[in-house]
Scaffold this active site. Structure first.
Site, PDB file in Angstrom:
ATOM      1  CG  HIS A   1      -3.574  -3.356   3.191  1.00  0.00           C
ATOM      2  ND1 HIS A   1      -2.505  -2.851   3.909  1.00  0.00           N
ATOM      3  CD2 HIS A   1      -4.175  -2.286   2.624  1.00  0.00           C
ATOM      4  CE1 HIS A   1      -2.471  -1.530   3.777  1.00  0.00           C
ATOM      5  NE2 HIS A   1      -3.473  -1.154   3.005  1.00  0.00           N
TER       6      HIS A   1
ATOM      7  CB  CYS B   1      -0.976  -0.028   1.171  1.00  0.00           C
ATOM      8  SG  CYS B   1      -2.284   1.185   1.008  1.00  0.00           S
TER       9      CYS B   1
ATOM     10  CD  GLU C   1      -0.952  -5.573   5.528  1.00  0.00           C
ATOM     11  OE1 GLU C   1      -0.938  -6.047   4.377  1.00  0.00           O
ATOM     12  OE2 GLU C   1      -1.285  -4.389   5.773  1.00  0.00           O
TER      13      GLU C   1
END
Lengths: 1015, 272
Positions: B231, B97, B233
């Site tokens: 994202h 990002c 994660e």
């Protein structure tokens, strides 16, 4: 600086196929969405003015190294792009340049300066940057004037605009904003205020000084300076013995302000109920109805770690971690500057969390807004913005504040009512988390200051912005409200500070911490001085945004992004080193003492000496009158309708702003940063069905969760504020139950926003408004006790009135109840969307004929121009019955028997079923006949649109039905129908068709109202 | 020799996803440290001690002057040789990002052989003109040299950005990057069959930002430096999915974890 050159950089999007000027397109969409004005095209030029000793070569290199993107942007220095035919082959029809007024926080400029210093470190401390932007318009409709466009593109209170009309544009007479130079300030020496004057004069001193102190309070201050002992001490310290300095008076005004000391909640109230004949005295609503119940609950549980006295309440979440939560309002600033006001609201409440105990990490935000109707077509009083502009500005402020801080916005609500036109309500809440014990063994929720600790001011600098915020918010809003009360937050300065503070906490470098919010240093240092018994503060060393501020201004300025921290002398070096690493300013400004006094100096000169006891206990208790006379409302006029027309009514109800989808707005909040989001704001197959409470799992990889929800029901205040408060609390809890909260670990926050309830010439109905407050507090007491739901923190904002064009607009009495609770295993969390066609639909909880002040009643009132009233029975709460059902439901969820659960509130059963269907792309067939057994006189209106409390709509897999029904035995649990494929939603009463509607039509209505516009 | 890869997760100045980025690398079997950029500048810490560098998401410098620009400059001017040495040593780098924006703006992605830190692409404002948080489905290029995405087909992840439209001012570069497998990950219609990644821009919101060729992330020629707007994660566990409550699932690791595991395994097999 006068002979330092100014370089003017301009940046705009390159004209490349497939690369729109999205900034310009957004402005175009905003005009279409907010005002119905279609313009042909809009382009935006960003401008950075840099005042620095750079060579022209250096200046040129900075165009594409810093200000403009070399791949997708055009950039120039000292030449306007408007004259470049390759960039703008056709001259605009109108050009409007806007920029901040001098002294207003300009975050982009600050970032630009930082970037400049990265490239040219030698310019340190000598360069200045300011930003502005130029909007270019083509194809503007004839009836739209440049002035009108400009008025929508800037806020006169904080910004300037220069306009080039068509003639100017043809002559290449482009608008330019000059560098916002601040006029030099001349520091005023502390003055002495003579209080040996008449009572009238005392009031005048309070009013002209924006002190917001009443006569009794002014007299208490007068009496203090008549005290012989006080005079002796003052003389010894070199102060005028018999009169306050302006610094002292300002400090007292801040500390005793309604905003800081909650005088109305602490007042002695004489309460009369004309209905029951009750005539009683209440010694502090806060102590009686909020503190006592919570303390009673505290004696029965072991997880209430810290309540009432800190910046937020703290609960033990498990053996290793605690959670805390706080909600605040930022109403007055948001009315004046929606963007800046709301942004400071959210970053401000983040600091309350950072300032809890020895410092907690903010992990989630909640935002609840109350606005005037976005489609309001009446006249807007002078000095106010149209609600749609307030909405957009507030939303943008909270979005920037939350997103840039890296704190997810997990839950919220947006409520509309015409009476919020005068003052919007902007509730910002934050949840924090901290380890139960720090590495050095201290419990993190307990502050450990000792006399001798050094007082540090950390973060931003002090400016003239935000002077008198606390006292200003304690007054009603008028056309003369000062612009100095408006500020713009700086999330990045704050984020750096949060990173630094949390590292300092874990290194054991913090003994005591609090934020600088209302009242600035006077409150932050003063409050902590109460812990050690004194403080000695030197204002001359406080870093300033602008030289020349007077002592009292430095003391009370509410400039943002500042914490006040107490550090042991042994740790000061390490603390300062850490600040340097994080590029955070930390300045030792004083010492905590046990002298009994808050002493303020400016260098060698003492400018204030206020005994702690007088500062915090000297304010006289208010004596107020309250009288309850139930209001009378006209009844609702129900039309005669067939099933299809019933469906159209549902369609219109779903399009009401209070019910309509807020997805366009909510999606622009980051709700998933920290990677903990289990139940999100929207769910369902298309990710567009509204959820109830948020569930987060804040320790990555672990399955224990926290539940966060909100309840708000201001409509009911029109009939009875008791019912309003009860509905708010039940809604918050119901939402939490819908996701499977652990009912043995729940805590609440009460946030009252009231119109002024003190009877006066300006407020002739003060007794009634105070009686509403009494009733709301009694509901809070009753319901929280019944739900075993302690209030760990709260806030009140008691002057939500606006006097504009000579007319007073008061907000409806509004209680926001926020809830934080535990979730034992997030893998068992339940979402609101129906899951599969064929699943059985149940309504839990009793339905009664309760349509008074319902969303339907308000819709009929609005549609009939007031001919139809809102009168009728309002929801009555049976908290014991509700809780018992909620417990059975959460047990059924734990056993995996519940496919979906959705709170039944605004708009009643019908809107609830529709929302659940959205999540499954399905329809449903419902039979309302089972629920008619709850109530002898219920009709179809009551069954479909009534908002009886304690109800949850649940769906269950057919194979789980028997087990589910068994687990809900003894509770009102009615099987109403099933989830069906197809587009129809049908409500029958036995064999009679009551209502039928098309789901796709409902979806269009529900999504259309608050669509914020597309590029 | 150590057998646990060490990850430097950069922090400071508005980076805000470092906590979860550290968590996912640790779940993947690495030892991850929060490394404030200034600790690398002042020599308190050194990238030499790490085998992986991650630039997490966030709002560095508030996205002012273009997302990632100012943080990119901090690295490009303040840490230039440290970063170049790290990349030239063949150690994996990821930018997520805002971290991806940083790597693109500083010229590390799509990058060049000399690691000259010259910017060739950019991330423009979403066509919608505003920030959005919504879930998207990604498809990976099976022929990409990217070590981070090896073996991956599709993944569901949240996107959370306002400036994620991948563009360049030289369209021939797009063909080069496609040829060399650098367009490692793209937005794809979740209802389509695998594989279906295409150059034709998908409708909003399947493509949340109207990125050219639906590009969600790119790698450099070596496949070691990788960045993406979405994202991964944030999908470290099944209970974080957008529609997990509608699915019959065995709870456990989320779809995003493969990316981090791939890099940790690469380091274990190739660098330690």
């Amino acid at each position: 600086m006068a002979d330092t050159p100014v370089f003017s950089y301009e940046v705009t999007t390159k004209d490349v196929e497939g690369l729109p000027d999205a900034r310009g397109d957004s402005i175009k969409a905003m005009f279409a969405s907010n005002y119905g004005v279609e313009v042909g095209a809009v382009r935006v030029i960003l401008r950075y003015q840099v005042r620095a000793q750079m060579s022209s070569e250096e200046a040129r290199s900075a165009i594409f190294d810093l200000f403009a993107d070399p791949v997708i942007e055009e950039g120039s220095v000292n030449e306007t792009l408007l004259n470049d035919q390759t960039v703008f082959p056709i001259a605009p029809q109108i050009a409007i340049a806007t920029g901040f007024k001098p002294g207003v926080t300009d975050n982009a400029a600050q970032a630009g300066l930082d970037g400049l210093l990265t490239i040219f470190p030698a310019l340190f401390e000598q360069a200045e940057v300011a930003t502005s932007r130029t909007y270019l318009f083509w194809g503007v409709p004839e009836e739209i004037s440049p002035d009108w466009l400009a008025s929508k593109l800037h806020n006169r209170m904080i910004e300037r605009a220069i306009i080039a009309d068509t003639i100017d544009c043809q002559a290449k007479n482009w608008p330019t904003i000059n560098f916002p130079d601040r006029p030099a300030l001349l520091q005023q020496k502390p003055s002495i205020v003579n209080l040996e004057v008449s009572d009238e004069k005392l009031i005048e001193i309070s009013q002209t000084g924006l002190l917001a102190l009443n006569l009794e309070e002014m007299q208490a201050i007068q009496a203090h300076y008549r005290n012989a002992k006080v005079r002796i001490t003052r003389e010894a310290r070199g102060l005028v013995p018999n009169a306050p300095t302006d610094v002292e008076l300002e400090c007292l005004a801040q500390t005793w302000s309604e905003h800081c000391s909650h005088k109305i909640f602490a007042a002695k109230i004489h309460h009369i109920d004309t209905e029951t004949g009750e005539d009683c005295s209440i010694d502090s609503l806060f102590k009686t109805h909020i503190m006592t119940p919570t303390l009673d609950i505290q004696s029965k549980v072991d997880w209430l770690l810290s309540i009432f006295h800190d910046n937020s309440g703290v609960i033990a979440w498990n053996d290793d971690w605690s959670l805390c939560m706080k909600a605040e309002t930022h109403n007055s600033p948001s009315a004046l500057d929606p963007f800046g006001g709301a942004m400071t609201g959210i970053v401000g409440v983040n600091r309350d969390i950072l300032g809890t105990g020895l410092g907690a990490r903010p992990i989630a935000n909640t935002d609840v807004f109350c606005f005037g109707p976005p489609n309001y077509s009446g006249a807007i009083p002078e000095g106010l913005f149209h609600p749609s502009r307030v909405f957009r500005g507030v939303h943008a402020g909270v979005r920037a504040g939350g997103n840039e801080s890296g704190i997810p916005t997990v839950n919220g609500a947006i409520i509309f009512d015409e009476r919020y036109l005068g003052k919007p309500l902007v509730y910002c809440g934050t949840v924090g988390m901290m380890p139960r014990r720090l590495p050095d063994g201290r419990e993190s929720h307990i502050k450990t200051p000792t006399p001798g600790d050094i007082v540090y001011m950390v973060g931003g600098r002090v400016g003239s912005d935000g002077i008198h915020g606390a006292t200003f918010s304690s007054l009603e809003l008028t056309e003369e409200s000062p612009s100095s009360a408006v500020q713009i937050g700086d999330p990045i300065t704050q984020k750096k500070m949060i990173d630094m503070v949390l590292e300092a906490r874990d290194l054991g470098l913090i003994q005591v911490i609090t934020d600088n919010g209302a009242g600035g240093l006077s409150s932050s240092v003063g409050e902590m001085a109460e812990l050690t018994g004194g403080a000695d503060l030197d204002l001359s060393v406080v870093p300033l945004k602008q030289a020349g501020l007077s002592a009292w201004e430095i003391l009370v300025s509410e400039s943002q992004e500042r914490m006040t921290i107490g550090v042991s002398t042994a740790d000061c070096e390490a603390f300062e080193k850490l600040a340097v690493l994080h590029e955070v300013e930390a300045t030792a400004v004083g010492t905590f003492t046990d002298s009994g006094s808050f002493i303020v100096r400016f260098g060698e000169q003492t400018v204030a000496d206020l005994p702690i006891s007088f500062l915090y206990d000297g304010c006289p208790q208010l004596q107020l009158e309250s009288e309850w006379i139930p209001p009378i409302h006209e009844p609702i006029i129900f039309p005669q309708v067939n099933a299809n027309e019933f469906g159209e009514i549902l369609c219109r109800l779903m399009a009401r702003p209070n019910v309509a989808s807020k997805e366009w707005w909510v999606r622009s909040y980051d709700h998933e940063v920290i990677a903990q989001s289990v139940i999100k704001p929207f769910g369902g197959v298309n990710h567009d069905a509204p959820g109830d409470a948020a569930v987060i799992a804040p320790i990555q990889g672990q399955t224990q969760g926290a539940v966060i929800s909100n309840g708000i029901a201001p409509r009911y205040s029109d009939i009875d504020a008791y019912a309003m408060a009860a509905a708010s609390i039940d809604e918050a809890l119901r939402n939490a139950v819908c996701v499977g909260v652990d009912l043995d670990l729940i805590a609440g926050l009460d946030n009252f926003c009231w119109p002024d309830p003190v009877e006066s010439a300006k407020t002739p109905d003060g007794r009634y408004k105070l009686a509403q407050l009494v009733r709301a507090n009694r509901a809070l007491d009753d319901i929280c006790r019944a739900y075993n739901l302690p209030c760990i923190s709260g806030k009140d904002s008691m002057k939500n009135d606006a006097i504009l064009d000579g007319k007073k607009i008061s907000v409806p009495p509004t209680l926001l109840f926020s809830l934080i609770g535990n979730h034992s295993d997030v893998r068992k969390a339940v979402s609101s969307d129906f899951k599969n066609v064929g699943d059985h639909i149940y309504l839990l909880g009793e339905t009664h004929q309760e349509l008074g002040a319902s969303e339907l009643a308000f819709m009929f009132r609005d549609e009939s121009n007031g001919r139809s009233g809102i009168g009728g029975t309002i929801p009555e709460i049976d908290a014991k019955r509700n809780l018992s059902m909620y417990r059975s439901l959460t047990a059924a969820m734990g056993a995996g028997l519940v496919a979906s659960a959705h709170d039944c509130s605004d708009g009643g059963l019908a809107t609830t079923v529709a929302e659940c269907c959205f999540g499954c792309d399905s329809g449903s067939i419902i039979d309302i006949s089972p629920i008619t057994s709850d109530c002898s006189h219920i009709d179809s209106w009551g069954a479909l649109f009534g908002e009886s409390l304690g109800r949850i709509l649940v769906s269950v897999k057919p194979t789980d039905s028997v087990a589910f029904e068994a687990s809900m035995k003894g509770h009102a649990c009615y099987k109403l129908g099933r989830v069906e494929s197809g587009d129809n939603i049908t409500f029958n009463n036995g064999n009679d068709s009551v209502m039928t509607a098309s789901m796709s039509a409902l979806r269009v209505a529900w999504k259309g109202t608050l669509d914020g516009g597309t590029n | 020799m150590v057998d646990t890869p060490r990850v430097a997760v950069l922090s400071g100045f508005g980076i805000n996803c470092e906590t979860e980025t550290i968590a996912v690398f640790e779940m993947a079997g690495a030892k991850a440290d929060r490394v404030h950029v200034n600790r690398l500048v002042n020599g308190e810490m050194s990238l030499d001690d790490y085998q992986i560098m991650a630039v997490p998401g966030g709002f560095s410098f508030g996205d002012h002057l273009g997302s990632g620009r100012l943080m990119g400059n901090r690295l490009r001017f303040g840490l230039r040789e440290q970063v170049r040495a790290f990349v030239k040593a063949g150690k994996p780098v990821i930018g997520i990002c805002n971290g991806f924006q940083v790597l693109v703006k500083m010229g590390l992605l799509p990058g060049d052989e000399e690691v000259s830190l010259t910017q060739t692409a950019s991330l423009a404002l979403n066509d919608s003109g505003h920030y959005e948080n919504r879930w998207a489905t990604l498809e990976f290029d099976p022929n990409s040299p990217c070590i981070w995405t090896k073996g991956m087909t599709r993944m569901r992840v949240p996107v959370r950005h306002g400036e994620g439209k991948f563009v360049t001012d030289d369209r021939t570069l797009l063909d080069e990057w496609a040829e060399s497998g650098q367009l490692a990950v793209r937005y794809v219609n979740p209802d389509s069959d695998y594989p279906s990644a295409s150059d034709k821009i998908l409708p909003y919101p399947i493509s949340p930002n109207q990125s050219w060729r639906n590009i969600a992330g790119v790698c450099d020629r070596t496949g070691l430096v990788f960045g993406l707007m979405p994202h991964p994660e944030a999908n470290h566990s099944t209970w974080l999915g957008a529609t997990w409550t509608r699915e019959e699932i065995e709870h456990g690791e989320g779809e995003g974890m493969t990316i981090f595991r791939n890099a940790v395994n690469y380091v274990k097999n190739s660098l330690l």
